[in-house]
Write an enzyme that holds these catalytic residues in place. Structure first.
Site, PDB file in Angstrom:
ATOM      1  N   GLU A  12       7.039  -0.540  -3.360  1.00  0.00           N
ATOM      2  CA  GLU A  12       6.630  -1.925  -3.086  1.00  0.00           C
ATOM      3  C   GLU A  12       5.148  -2.115  -3.382  1.00  0.00           C
ATOM      4  O   GLU A  12       4.730  -3.116  -3.973  1.00  0.00           O
ATOM      5  CB  GLU A  12       6.945  -2.260  -1.628  1.00  0.00           C
ATOM      6  CG  GLU A  12       6.452  -3.623  -1.187  1.00  0.00           C
ATOM      7  CD  GLU A  12       5.944  -3.610   0.244  1.00  0.00           C
ATOM      8  OE1 GLU A  12       4.838  -4.127   0.476  1.00  0.00           O
ATOM      9  OE2 GLU A  12       6.646  -3.067   1.122  1.00  0.00           O
ATOM     10  N   HIS A  13       4.346  -1.147  -2.962  1.00  0.00           N
ATOM     11  CA  HIS A  13       2.905  -1.228  -3.238  1.00  0.00           C
ATOM     12  C   HIS A  13       2.625  -1.152  -4.737  1.00  0.00           C
ATOM     13  O   HIS A  13       1.826  -1.927  -5.272  1.00  0.00           O
ATOM     14  CB  HIS A  13       2.175  -0.081  -2.529  1.00  0.00           C
ATOM     15  CG  HIS A  13       1.815  -0.368  -1.118  1.00  0.00           C
ATOM     16  ND1 HIS A  13       0.515  -0.446  -0.673  1.00  0.00           N
ATOM     17  CD2 HIS A  13       2.598  -0.608  -0.022  1.00  0.00           C
ATOM     18  CE1 HIS A  13       0.505  -0.706   0.629  1.00  0.00           C
ATOM     19  NE2 HIS A  13       1.760  -0.798   1.048  1.00  0.00           N
ATOM     20  N   GLU A  30      -2.836   3.120   5.775  1.00  0.00           N
ATOM     21  CA  GLU A  30      -1.888   2.278   6.507  1.00  0.00           C
ATOM     22  C   GLU A  30      -1.130   3.090   7.554  1.00  0.00           C
ATOM     23  O   GLU A  30      -0.911   2.643   8.685  1.00  0.00           O
ATOM     24  CB  GLU A  30      -0.919   1.627   5.520  1.00  0.00           C
ATOM     25  CG  GLU A  30       0.009   0.602   6.143  1.00  0.00           C
ATOM     26  CD  GLU A  30       0.915  -0.070   5.122  1.00  0.00           C
ATOM     27  OE1 GLU A  30       1.729  -0.914   5.532  1.00  0.00           O
ATOM     28  OE2 GLU A  30       0.814   0.255   3.914  1.00  0.00           O
ATOM     29  N   HIS A  33       8.661   2.097   0.274  1.00  0.00           N
ATOM     30  CA  HIS A  33       7.432   1.373   0.587  1.00  0.00           C
ATOM     31  C   HIS A  33       6.356   1.641  -0.460  1.00  0.00           C
ATOM     32  O   HIS A  33       5.595   0.735  -0.844  1.00  0.00           O
ATOM     33  CB  HIS A  33       6.958   1.792   1.979  1.00  0.00           C
ATOM     34  CG  HIS A  33       5.673   1.172   2.403  1.00  0.00           C
ATOM     35  ND1 HIS A  33       4.498   1.882   2.505  1.00  0.00           N
ATOM     36  CD2 HIS A  33       5.364  -0.109   2.736  1.00  0.00           C
ATOM     37  CE1 HIS A  33       3.535   1.074   2.893  1.00  0.00           C
ATOM     38  NE2 HIS A  33       4.027  -0.137   3.035  1.00  0.00           N
TER      39      HIS A  33
END
Length: 422
Positions: free
Chosen positions: A53-54, A130, A50
């Site tokens: 991905e960022h 997040e 993840h």
């Protein structure tokens, strides 16, 4: 979906290119789907998929983070990404004349991201926010607890976002090492759907994805369902409950019976759970069932959000519905579920983005694109005995329970298992 419009090419690098030409549309969706997600991570790097991905949108050798956004939005396009347990995807949707730009940018962020230290620290802070937001959202975080209880101590059970402690410690070198290991050409499917020609997409793939490595990526640790229990007392207005069981993989013969079982049990307003639990008894605002298939297993679950006083009545009602669906299902229920599943499938085919994602997922799971007619035929072939068999197979397996909210009288896991086995 016009199956004759689907074409597949394999580049010398190992990259697979799949396209579907759709008449009468003016747009195109293109995505790079990497067969790597949270279940490929070690405990020490949980959340790295993840994080990558960022970081992919935070600058390349040729583009700044701002330039990536500006180039896409200056032609009216959209760019996004997501991370799951078995896949990470990077995709764009554009007008047909801007396909080359989309391929250029997706190829650039996959092969030439720089992971500048300043951007990395900035994005680390964003991801920590997040994670904090997810922890503050009980009907979101409950599913992470459910997965961890079902697959304790295993990559597939860990949260996709990672944990704050791990994210705080992840180094730039860990991101680069993980990307080099998993973002190999043979581990990526480049899929496109819409106003395109296959030849044009193949040419763009050769031009913009040639720098992806050709190495063989590591495989994931096999999933071994254990089942378990998670309870957390928290000062909330509702009790959030997920009750689940081991379920089927994508290629299991019971995949379609389980899909229809999910729908008739808790997949809509006419479903058994919605009618019995919400409409007749008013015990919940939200109740539904779901299935999460993986390559080597899966989960079946039921979520309910209920009041502190109502939860004691809720669980016996849910368990009784799980007992009843193993014994008797009406033909009208099956027909209704079949219609819902087919309509959802066929409606999704009107979206270039949905078609693009479906092409990639089917290739990565099955090694082929499954014709729509074949899928519809399999849905139509499910019988009442198939549903009853699938229900017995799932609901007599060891359960998993996750409970989050005010202290509530939810039965122990052993009691739930005994009631379902009776």
């Amino acid at each position: 979906m016009n199956d004759e419009a689907i074409r597949v090419s394999h580049l010398a690098s190992g990259l697979t290119v799949i396209t579907e030409q759709m008449p009468r549309v003016e747009t195109v969706s293109l995505g790079a789907y990497v067969a790597a997600g949270a279940r490929f991570e070690t405990a020490e790097e949980n959340g790295v998929s993840h994080f990558l991905e960022h970081m992919a949108f935070k600058g390349t050798e040729r583009r700044t983070a701002a330039a990536i956004a500006e180039e896409i939005e200056s032609v009216g396009g959209h760019i996004n990404a997501y991370t799951a347990r078995e896949q990470t995807a990077y995709y764009v949707k554009l007008l047909k004349e801007d396909l080359a730009l989309g391929a250029d940018i997706i190829g650039d962020i996959l092969a030439h991201s720089t992971f500048e230290p300043e951007e990395l620290e900035r994005e680390r802070a964003v991801i920590l926010q997040e994670i904090g937001q997810a922890n503050d959202t009980p009907d979101d975080i409950i599913f992470d607890h459910f997965h961890e209880a079902a697959f304790p101590g295993q990559p597939i059970g860990r949260p996709v976002l990672g944990t704050s402690g791990v994210i705080e410690r992840l180094k730039r070198g860990s991101l680069l090492s993980y990307m080099q290991a998993h973002y190999a050409a043979g581990n990526v499917v480049l899929a496109a759907a819409g106003a395109l020609t296959h030849e044009a997409v193949v040419e763009l793939a050769g031009r913009h994805f040639s720098d992806l490595a050709g190495r063989v990526p590591p495989s994931a640790e096999p999933a071994a369902y254990r089942g378990g229990e998670y309870r957390e007392t928290r000062d909330l207005d509702q009790v959030h409950v997920v009750l689940g069981f081991p379920s089927v993989a994508y290629n299991d013969p019971d995949f379609y019976p389980v899909l229809l079982l999910t729908t008739l049990l808790g997949g809509g307003m006419s479903s058994r759970l919605f009618q019995e639990v919400r409409e007749k008894r008013g015990l919940v605002y939200s109740v539904y069932s779901f299935t999460e298939p993986y390559r080597d297993g899966g989960l079946f679950g039921i979520y309910a959000g209920t009041g502190e006083r109502e939860v004691e009545e809720l669980m016996p009602v849910v368990l009784e519905e799980l007992r009843k669906v193993q014994k008797d299902v009406a033909e009208a229920e099956l027909a209704r579920a079949r219609a819902q599943v087919k309509a959802s499938l066929l409606m999704s085919l009107e979206s270039t983005g949905s078609r693009c994602e479906q092409l990639a997922r089917q290739w990565q799971v099955f090694g082929r694109v499954i014709p729509v007619a074949e899928t519809v035929a399999r849905i139509n072939a499910v019988t009442l005995p198939d549903i009853l068999r699938a229900a017995g197979r799932i609901f007599r397996a060891p359960p998993t329970l996750a409970v989050l909210g005010p202290e509530a009288r939810v039965p122990e896991l052993s009691v739930i298992a005994e009631r379902l086995a009776a």
